[in-house]
Enzyme design. Structure first.
Site, PDB file in Angstrom:
ATOM      1  N   ARG A 118       0.812  -1.242   0.000  1.00  0.00           N
ATOM      2  CA  ARG A 118       0.000   0.000   0.000  1.00  0.00           C
ATOM      3  C   ARG A 118       0.837   1.280   0.000  1.00  0.00           C
ATOM      4  O   ARG A 118       0.384   2.353   0.379  1.00  0.00           O
ATOM      5  CB  ARG A 118      -0.980   0.031   1.174  1.00  0.00           C
ATOM      6  N   GLU A 241      -4.817  16.634 -11.469  1.00  0.00           N
ATOM      7  CA  GLU A 241      -5.330  17.015 -12.795  1.00  0.00           C
ATOM      8  C   GLU A 241      -6.852  17.153 -12.834  1.00  0.00           C
ATOM      9  O   GLU A 241      -7.539  16.566 -13.663  1.00  0.00           O
ATOM     10  CB  GLU A 241      -4.840  16.018 -13.857  1.00  0.00           C
ATOM     11  N   ARG A 245      -3.675  21.299 -14.300  1.00  0.00           N
ATOM     12  CA  ARG A 245      -2.552  20.416 -14.653  1.00  0.00           C
ATOM     13  C   ARG A 245      -2.631  19.936 -16.107  1.00  0.00           C
ATOM     14  O   ARG A 245      -1.609  19.595 -16.709  1.00  0.00           O
ATOM     15  CB  ARG A 245      -2.486  19.219 -13.691  1.00  0.00           C
ATOM     16  N   HIS A 269       8.431   9.672 -27.607  1.00  0.00           N
ATOM     17  CA  HIS A 269       7.351  10.489 -27.032  1.00  0.00           C
ATOM     18  C   HIS A 269       7.571  11.977 -27.378  1.00  0.00           C
ATOM     19  O   HIS A 269       6.658  12.656 -27.845  1.00  0.00           O
ATOM     20  CB  HIS A 269       7.321  10.268 -25.517  1.00  0.00           C
TER      21      HIS A 269
HETATM   22  P1  NAD Z   1      13.104   6.168 -21.759  1.00  0.00           P
HETATM   23  O1  NAD Z   1      12.926   5.983 -20.323  1.00  0.00           O
HETATM   24  O2  NAD Z   1      12.685   5.061 -22.658  1.00  0.00           O
HETATM   25  O3  NAD Z   1      14.632   6.523 -22.054  1.00  0.00           O
HETATM   26  C1  NAD Z   1      15.031   6.733 -23.379  1.00  0.00           C
HETATM   27  C2  NAD Z   1      16.254   5.861 -23.728  1.00  0.00           C
HETATM   28  O4  NAD Z   1      17.412   6.422 -23.123  1.00  0.00           O
HETATM   29  C3  NAD Z   1      16.159   4.439 -23.222  1.00  0.00           C
HETATM   30  O5  NAD Z   1      16.734   3.569 -24.175  1.00  0.00           O
HETATM   31  C4  NAD Z   1      17.007   4.475 -21.958  1.00  0.00           C
HETATM   32  O6  NAD Z   1      17.526   3.208 -21.606  1.00  0.00           O
HETATM   33  C5  NAD Z   1      18.094   5.413 -22.380  1.00  0.00           C
HETATM   34  N1  NAD Z   1      18.793   6.111 -21.305  1.00  0.00           N
HETATM   35  C6  NAD Z   1      18.287   6.589 -20.142  1.00  0.00           C
HETATM   36  N2  NAD Z   1      19.226   7.298 -19.508  1.00  0.00           N
HETATM   37  C7  NAD Z   1      20.329   7.269 -20.253  1.00  0.00           C
HETATM   38  C8  NAD Z   1      21.616   7.847 -20.139  1.00  0.00           C
HETATM   39  N3  NAD Z   1      21.925   8.663 -19.125  1.00  0.00           N
HETATM   40  N4  NAD Z   1      22.528   7.585 -21.097  1.00  0.00           N
HETATM   41  C9  NAD Z   1      22.214   6.802 -22.164  1.00  0.00           C
HETATM   42  N5  NAD Z   1      21.005   6.259 -22.354  1.00  0.00           N
HETATM   43  C10 NAD Z   1      20.081   6.494 -21.406  1.00  0.00           C
HETATM   44  O7  NAD Z   1      12.333   7.478 -22.287  1.00  0.00           O
HETATM   45  P2  NAD Z   1      12.122   8.935 -21.658  1.00  0.00           P
HETATM   46  O8  NAD Z   1      12.041   9.829 -22.809  1.00  0.00           O
HETATM   47  O9  NAD Z   1      13.071   9.227 -20.572  1.00  0.00           O
HETATM   48  O10 NAD Z   1      10.681   8.805 -20.975  1.00  0.00           O
HETATM   49  C11 NAD Z   1       9.536   8.502 -21.731  1.00  0.00           C
HETATM   50  C12 NAD Z   1       8.505   7.915 -20.801  1.00  0.00           C
HETATM   51  O11 NAD Z   1       8.175   8.872 -19.810  1.00  0.00           O
HETATM   52  C13 NAD Z   1       7.218   7.530 -21.484  1.00  0.00           C
HETATM   53  O12 NAD Z   1       6.813   6.266 -21.029  1.00  0.00           O
HETATM   54  C14 NAD Z   1       6.234   8.596 -21.032  1.00  0.00           C
HETATM   55  O13 NAD Z   1       4.913   8.116 -20.963  1.00  0.00           O
HETATM   56  C15 NAD Z   1       6.762   8.929 -19.670  1.00  0.00           C
HETATM   57  N6  NAD Z   1       6.414  10.270 -19.206  1.00  0.00           N
HETATM   58  C16 NAD Z   1       5.898  10.373 -17.962  1.00  0.00           C
HETATM   59  C17 NAD Z   1       5.599  11.617 -17.460  1.00  0.00           C
HETATM   60  C18 NAD Z   1       5.087  11.746 -16.052  1.00  0.00           C
HETATM   61  O14 NAD Z   1       4.688  12.833 -15.661  1.00  0.00           O
HETATM   62  N7  NAD Z   1       5.117  10.694 -15.266  1.00  0.00           N
HETATM   63  C19 NAD Z   1       5.823  12.767 -18.228  1.00  0.00           C
HETATM   64  C20 NAD Z   1       6.364  12.613 -19.503  1.00  0.00           C
HETATM   65  C21 NAD Z   1       6.664  11.352 -19.984  1.00  0.00           C
HETATM   66  N1  GLY Z   2       3.450  15.198 -18.070  1.00  0.00           N
HETATM   67  C1  GLY Z   2       2.150  15.631 -17.690  1.00  0.00           C
HETATM   68  C2  GLY Z   2       1.949  15.744 -16.227  1.00  0.00           C
HETATM   69  O1  GLY Z   2       2.835  15.446 -15.445  1.00  0.00           O
HETATM   70  O2  GLY Z   2       0.878  16.093 -15.819  1.00  0.00           O
END
Ligand code: NAD
Ligand code: GLY
Length: 362
Positions: A118, A241, A245, A269
């Site tokens: 939890r 949200e 947000r 993305h």
């Molecule tokens: P990711 O986590 O897939 O990382 C991108 C690539 O970079 C991967 O291959 C990873 O292994 C590599 N990588 C990570 N750090 C590295 C480093 N220092 N050096 C070399 N390679 C490295 O993608 P992302 O763009 O970081 O995140 C995208 C994700 O985040 C999506 O799933 C999206 O839905 C989510 N997201 C969440 C929020 C939120 O508010 N929670 C906001 C935006 C995006």
């Molecule tokens: N990335 C959108 C949010 O955090 O609300």
């Protein structure tokens, strides 16, 4: 050392710092043990990040789970593996999960922390630009379902975020630009964030383009600070949200449909977000919501940062539209668009003509 404090609706227990510093990973354990009373830690990371940075977190009371790398692994099966590991190593209520990686790892590790017994403590160590400016902040944690992105998740705030700008050195250009897309997003929504400080982020980005591309450490630190401050201001006003947000989803209504129709394989993305931002600026211009001058300067910034602005494939427009309608941002069957309505300001708009929405889609 740069610190941004995230305050959630003035609830003291949900407030936490984002520490932005080069080399902070070397001191991560000391920081983490200040912010949690855990006896045992589980680091969730992936097969790309672990060999690069895993060693920096090695300690007797730290276990690791190394997941396969990719958005396609952000699902309940892999989430279950994290929970299995936490049970196997007998993690207790006061122990903590640490996310070491990009947004995929952060979202999954955070959701595991939210539901294990939890809820146990959670620490974010974001290693991509996107994660440092966006996903590690604000507490959205989730996994994907085959019927939709981030459809299973929670709002669960970390206790601490450690953003080490040195980790961006190993990030490839495509992933760096993916982060820049979310960075630029903040400039277009700045005046709707109601942040206490005025950053004039659009001008900052125009002025510092070369330093940003050189990954100049102090410029990148300042850039992350501004993005986190803007996001923190929004999350402080509307954690779950219910309204404001949603502005953080600027460009995302298109983006999620683009990612989904290409099965998360063609665009990152951030690339999908930059295409989405361009399309929504076009709609705003057509509806006379913004001046031509503002439209031109927005597109100029997107182009200056070399972001992708168009899909290069043809899609079934009806399918694309129905994907937009199945997004989380739909309410009462209306697609909600975050629309520019003045310089660096946005509002939420419904009832946009379907033909106009699909105009840019080939
Ligand atoms: P990711 O986590 O897939 O990382 C991108 C690539 O970079 C991967 O291959 C990873 O292994 C590599 N990588 C990570 N750090 C590295 C480093 N220092 N050096 C070399 N390679 C490295 O993608 P992302 O763009 O970081 O995140 C995208 C994700 O985040 C999506 O799933 C999206 O839905 C989510 N997201 C969440 C929020 C939120 O508010 N929670 C906001 C935006 C995006
Ligand atoms: N990335 C959108 C949010 O955090 O609300």
């Amino acid at each position: 050392m740069t610190i941004v404090n995230v305050k959630i609706n003035s609830q003291k227990e949900s407030s936490y710092p984002i520490v932005i510093e080069k080399g902070i990973l070397d001191k991560a354990y000391d920081y983490i043990t200040k912010y949690t009373k855990a006896n045992k830690f589980l680091v969730v990371t992936n097969s790309t990040v672990f060999p690069l940075y895993g060693k920096k977190l090695e300690k007797d009371n730290v276990d690791f789970i190394v997941l396969p790398d990719g958005e396609e692994y952000k699902n309940v099966e892999i989430l279950n593996k994290i929970l299995d590991k936490a049970l196997e190593i007998k993690m207790e209520r006061k122990d903590a999960i640490i996310a070491l990686g990009g947004g995929v790892i952060g979202d999954m590790a955070g959701f595991a922390a939210a539901i294990y017994q939890r809820g146990i403590d959670f620490i974010q160590i974001p290693t991509t630009l996107l994660a440092q400016v966006d996903s590690s902040v604000g507490g959205k944690v989730a996994v994907n379902h085959k019927l939709g992105k981030n459809m299973i998740g929670a709002f669960y705030q970390p206790k601490l975020v450690l953003a080490d700008v040195d980790t961006l050195e190993t990030l490839d250009e495509r992933q760096f630009k993916t982060g820049l897309s979310e960075v630029i997003k903040y400039s277009f929504i700045e005046n709707s964030c109601n942040a206490q400080e005025k950053f004039e982020f659009y001008n900052f980005l125009k002025r510092n383009r070369e330093l940003v591309f050189k990954k100049d450490k102090s410029t990148i630190k300042e850039l992350i600070k501004i993005c986190c401050s803007l996001k923190s201001a929004v999350v402080n006003q509307d954690e779950k949200e219910k309204g404001l947000r949603a502005i953080l989803n600027f460009g995302h209504t298109y983006a999620h449909a683009i990612e989904s129709i290409t099965e998360y394989k063609k665009y990152t993305h951030g690339e999908a977000v930059s295409i989405g931002m361009k399309y929504i600026f076009c709609i705003a211009k057509e509806l006379n919501k913004i001046s031509i001058d503002y439209y031109n300067s927005a597109i100029e910034l997107i182009n200056q940062y070399g972001l992708i602005t168009d899909v290069d494939f043809s899609v079934d427009k009806e399918k694309f539209y129905s994907l937009m309608k199945s997004d989380k941002k739909v309410s009462d069957s209306n697609i909600n668009f975050v629309m520019p309505n003045d310089n660096f300001k946005v509002s939420i708009e419904h009832n946009i003509d379907k033909n106009l929405i699909l105009k840019g889609i080939k």
